[in-house]
Motif scaffolding. Structure first.
Motif, PDB file in Angstrom:
ATOM      1  N   UNK A   1       0.831  -1.195   0.000  1.00 15.39           N
ATOM      2  CA  UNK A   1       0.000   0.000   0.000  1.00 15.39           C
ATOM      3  C   UNK A   1       0.872   1.253   0.000  1.00 15.39           C
ATOM      4  N   UNK A   2       0.537   2.182  -0.869  1.00 14.97           N
ATOM      5  CA  UNK A   2       1.280   3.433  -0.951  1.00 14.97           C
ATOM      6  C   UNK A   2       0.466   4.569  -0.341  1.00 14.97           C
ATOM      7  N   UNK A   3       1.167   5.601   0.110  1.00 13.42           N
ATOM      8  CA  UNK A   3       0.533   6.753   0.746  1.00 13.42           C
ATOM      9  C   UNK A   3       0.693   7.974  -0.143  1.00 13.42           C
ATOM     10  N   UNK A   4      -0.437   8.628  -0.439  1.00 11.64           N
ATOM     11  CA  UNK A   4      -0.440   9.804  -1.304  1.00 11.64           C
ATOM     12  C   UNK A   4      -1.082  10.974  -0.567  1.00 11.64           C
ATOM     13  N   UNK A   5      -0.445  12.116  -0.612  1.00 13.32           N
ATOM     14  CA  UNK A   5      -1.011  13.351  -0.066  1.00 13.32           C
ATOM     15  C   UNK A   5      -1.491  14.194  -1.240  1.00 13.32           C
ATOM     16  N   UNK A   6      -2.775  14.599  -1.201  1.00  5.99           N
ATOM     17  CA  UNK A   6      -3.373  15.349  -2.303  1.00  5.99           C
ATOM     18  C   UNK A   6      -4.020  16.627  -1.794  1.00  5.99           C
ATOM     19  N   UNK A   7      -3.850  17.706  -2.546  1.00  7.99           N
ATOM     20  CA  UNK A   7      -4.677  18.893  -2.344  1.00  7.99           C
ATOM     21  C   UNK A   7      -5.689  18.948  -3.483  1.00  7.99           C
ATOM     22  N   UNK A   8      -6.767  19.719  -3.257  1.00  4.77           N
ATOM     23  CA  UNK A   8      -7.775  19.863  -4.300  1.00  4.77           C
ATOM     24  C   UNK A   8      -8.562  18.603  -4.564  1.00  4.77           C
TER      25      UNK A   8
ATOM     26  N   UNK B   1      -1.609   9.229 -12.725  1.00  6.35           N
ATOM     27  CA  UNK B   1      -1.392   7.844 -12.275  1.00  6.35           C
ATOM     28  C   UNK B   1      -0.229   7.206 -13.024  1.00  6.35           C
ATOM     29  N   UNK B   2      -0.146   7.465 -14.332  1.00  3.18           N
ATOM     30  CA  UNK B   2       0.967   6.931 -15.115  1.00  3.18           C
ATOM     31  C   UNK B   2       2.303   7.453 -14.569  1.00  3.18           C
ATOM     32  N   UNK B   3       2.353   8.735 -14.236  1.00  6.46           N
ATOM     33  CA  UNK B   3       3.569   9.320 -13.667  1.00  6.46           C
ATOM     34  C   UNK B   3       3.916   8.647 -12.336  1.00  6.46           C
ATOM     35  N   UNK B   4       2.910   8.459 -11.488  1.00  7.23           N
ATOM     36  CA  UNK B   4       3.150   7.862 -10.172  1.00  7.23           C
ATOM     37  C   UNK B   4       3.581   6.406 -10.259  1.00  7.23           C
TER      38      UNK B   4
ATOM     39  N   UNK C   1      -8.465  16.580  -8.932  1.00  5.90           N
ATOM     40  CA  UNK C   1      -8.056  16.009  -7.652  1.00  5.90           C
ATOM     41  C   UNK C   1      -9.005  14.944  -7.156  1.00  5.90           C
ATOM     42  N   UNK C   2     -10.314  15.171  -7.294  1.00  4.88           N
ATOM     43  CA  UNK C   2     -11.304  14.178  -6.861  1.00  4.88           C
ATOM     44  C   UNK C   2     -11.203  12.914  -7.687  1.00  4.88           C
ATOM     45  N   UNK C   3     -11.088  13.058  -8.997  1.00  2.21           N
ATOM     46  CA  UNK C   3     -11.006  11.856  -9.840  1.00  2.21           C
ATOM     47  C   UNK C   3      -9.719  11.080  -9.558  1.00  2.21           C
ATOM     48  N   UNK C   4      -8.623  11.783  -9.307  1.00  2.00           N
ATOM     49  CA  UNK C   4      -7.381  11.102  -8.962  1.00  2.00           C
ATOM     50  C   UNK C   4      -7.534  10.373  -7.638  1.00  2.00           C
ATOM     51  N   UNK C   5      -8.144  11.020  -6.649  1.00  2.00           N
ATOM     52  CA  UNK C   5      -8.360  10.376  -5.350  1.00  2.00           C
ATOM     53  C   UNK C   5      -9.204   9.117  -5.508  1.00  2.00           C
ATOM     54  N   UNK C   6     -10.229   9.174  -6.318  1.00  3.09           N
ATOM     55  CA  UNK C   6     -11.078   8.004  -6.541  1.00  3.09           C
ATOM     56  C   UNK C   6     -10.286   6.862  -7.159  1.00  3.09           C
TER      57      UNK C   6
ATOM     58  N   UNK D   1      -7.008   6.293  -7.054  1.00  2.00           N
ATOM     59  CA  UNK D   1      -6.025   5.756  -6.112  1.00  2.00           C
ATOM     60  C   UNK D   1      -6.699   4.960  -5.000  1.00  2.00           C
ATOM     61  N   UNK D   2      -7.868   5.424  -4.565  1.00  3.26           N
ATOM     62  CA  UNK D   2      -8.611   4.698  -3.535  1.00  3.26           C
ATOM     63  C   UNK D   2      -9.096   3.355  -4.054  1.00  3.26           C
ATOM     64  N   UNK D   3      -9.589   3.332  -5.279  1.00  2.37           N
ATOM     65  CA  UNK D   3     -10.121   2.098  -5.864  1.00  2.37           C
ATOM     66  C   UNK D   3      -9.069   0.997  -5.957  1.00  2.37           C
ATOM     67  N   UNK D   4      -7.823   1.385  -6.081  1.00  2.00           N
ATOM     68  CA  UNK D   4      -6.777   0.355  -6.182  1.00  2.00           C
ATOM     69  C   UNK D   4      -6.143   0.027  -4.832  1.00  2.00           C
ATOM     70  N   UNK D   5      -6.656   0.635  -3.752  1.00  2.00           N
ATOM     71  CA  UNK D   5      -6.236   0.245  -2.413  1.00  2.00           C
ATOM     72  C   UNK D   5      -5.179   1.091  -1.762  1.00  2.00           C
TER      73      UNK D   5
END
Length: 237
Positions: A2-9, A212-215, A15-20, A22-26
């Protein structure tokens, strides 16, 4: 792992779509949002395993305090993604000081403060910092002086950080999206006095997928910069 990501926005748009995603993959998320109401909505939507913090990103002193708390809590940070933004269009002769200051604080000062505080965790994880910039960070247009100035500054911050942190294994990427179908874009259209159709513009999912590709790049590569533009639409027949 499991990886930890800090997001603003993370309350809307890219930002919301990215959070979704990343959350969906655990993955584990640490999210900064502006109001308690949006924090409750985001927490209910994404699940209890994530942490949501209410922080006014236009208030540097508040951001600095929150950043110190996060740094003390997080031993390792796999990514820090700056998605939050503020925009207020006006010609230079009519630009209000409050609008100028808010755009600089949200778009430039806050990313600098958060990045500075979280560098120990980013170094520990050999993590990635992503600055969601704008094509306004590459060229300024009439009425966009304050926003573009903040984004030009964000580009400089990213370039300097990339060079400084290479020895620590921290990767730095700037993403330059053109107009994207987000609540901010709807606000911009109101300021421009134009009708808004989200279908005319690039979708938040497209930008989130690129981030996500960058990460997810293997450790032997980095994408320093990537520019995304809305594809031409076929003519109506």
């Amino acid at each position: 792992m499991t990886r930890t990501h800090v997001l603003t926005g993370a309350a809307s748009g890219i930002g919301l779509r990215l959070a979704q995603r990343l959350s969906e993959r655990g993955d584990r998320l640490v999210l900064l949002v502006r109001t308690p109401e949006r924090a409750s909505e985001v927490a209910a939507s994404l699940g209890a395993r994530h942490s949501v913090h209410v922080v006014d990103l236009s208030a540097p002193a508040e951001v600095e305090r929150a950043a110190r708390r996060l740094a003390a809590e997080l031993e390792a940070v796999d990514s820090l993604v700056h998605c939050a933004g503020a925009v207020a269009l006006a010609p230079v002769e009519a630009l209000a000081l409050a609008d100028w200051q808010r755009q600089l604080d949200v778009n430039l000062t806050t990313p600098a403060l958060l990045t500075q505080a979280l560098l120990p965790g980013l170094r520990a994880a050999r993590g990635t910092v992503v600055f969601v910039n704008s094509t306004s960070g590459l060229a300024a247009s009439p009425g966009w002086s304050a926003y573009a100035a903040s984004k030009f500054g964000l580009r400089a911050l990213a370039d300097a950080l990339r060079a400084e942190e290479a020895e620590h294994g921290v990767r730095v990427t700037t993403v330059y999206p053109s107009r994207t179908a987000t609540p901010m874009q709807a606000q911009v259209h109101v300021q421009e006095g134009r009708a808004y159709d989200p279908a005319d513009w690039m979708q938040p999912e497209t930008v989130a997928g690129t981030i996500c590709h960058v990460l997810d790049l293997p450790a032997d590569a980095v994408i320093p910069e990537v520019t995304l533009r809305t594809a031409p639409r076929p003519p109506v027949r």
